[in-house]
Write a protein that holds these residues in place. Structure first.
Motif, PDB file in Angstrom:
ATOM      1  N   ARG A  11      43.381 -30.787  25.601  1.00 21.51           N
ATOM      2  CA  ARG A  11      42.910 -32.176  25.492  1.00 21.51           C
ATOM      3  C   ARG A  11      43.929 -33.152  26.062  1.00 21.51           C
ATOM      4  NH1 ARG A  11      38.658 -34.181  22.124  1.00 21.51           N
ATOM      5  NH2 ARG A  11      39.362 -36.105  23.053  1.00 21.51           N
ATOM      6  N   SER A  49      37.446 -38.016  27.050  1.00 18.46           N
ATOM      7  CA  SER A  49      36.622 -37.543  25.937  1.00 18.46           C
ATOM      8  C   SER A  49      35.318 -36.942  26.436  1.00 18.46           C
ATOM      9  CB  SER A  49      36.322 -38.684  24.968  1.00 18.46           C
ATOM     10  OG  SER A  49      37.495 -39.158  24.386  1.00 18.46           O
ATOM     11  N   SER A  52      36.062 -33.675  28.166  1.00 16.73           N
ATOM     12  CA  SER A  52      36.444 -32.643  27.202  1.00 16.73           C
ATOM     13  C   SER A  52      35.244 -32.059  26.477  1.00 16.73           C
ATOM     14  CB  SER A  52      37.427 -33.198  26.182  1.00 16.73           C
ATOM     15  OG  SER A  52      38.636 -33.536  26.802  1.00 16.73           O
TER      16      SER A  52
END
Length: 88
Positions: A11, A49, A52
């Motif tokens: 991440r 985000s 991911s």
């Protein structure tokens, strides 16, 4: 615990890559100000985000499975302790 660190580092890597790309693009079109850098940071957070969610689905599933296994083992130990107390 390995799944946690793998997912966390992945991440962070995705965020760092997004931040660098967006920052470089902003340097072409915008002046380098604090406000512009904050916008770059916010946009990088959102973009990383979204990326991911799709890119790291496998790692996230492994992490969830690892957490579930740990919770199951802990619950089993607690139940075993309760049964041992009931016997005494």
């Amino acid at each position: 615990m390995k799944a946690f660190w793998t997912y966390t580092l992945a991440r962070l890597a995705v965020f760092a890559a997004c931040f660098v790309v967006i920052w470089l693009l902003s340097q072409i079109w915008l002046e380098s100000t604090t406000v512009a850098n904050i916008w770059v940071l916010l946009i990088a957070l959102v973009v990383s985000s979204v990326i991911s969610v799709f890119l790291l689905a496998g790692l996230r599933d492994r992490l969830a499975q690892d957490v579930h296994q740990r919770a199951t083992r802990m619950t089993d130990r607690i139940e075993e302790s309760r049964r041992a107390e009931d016997i005494d």
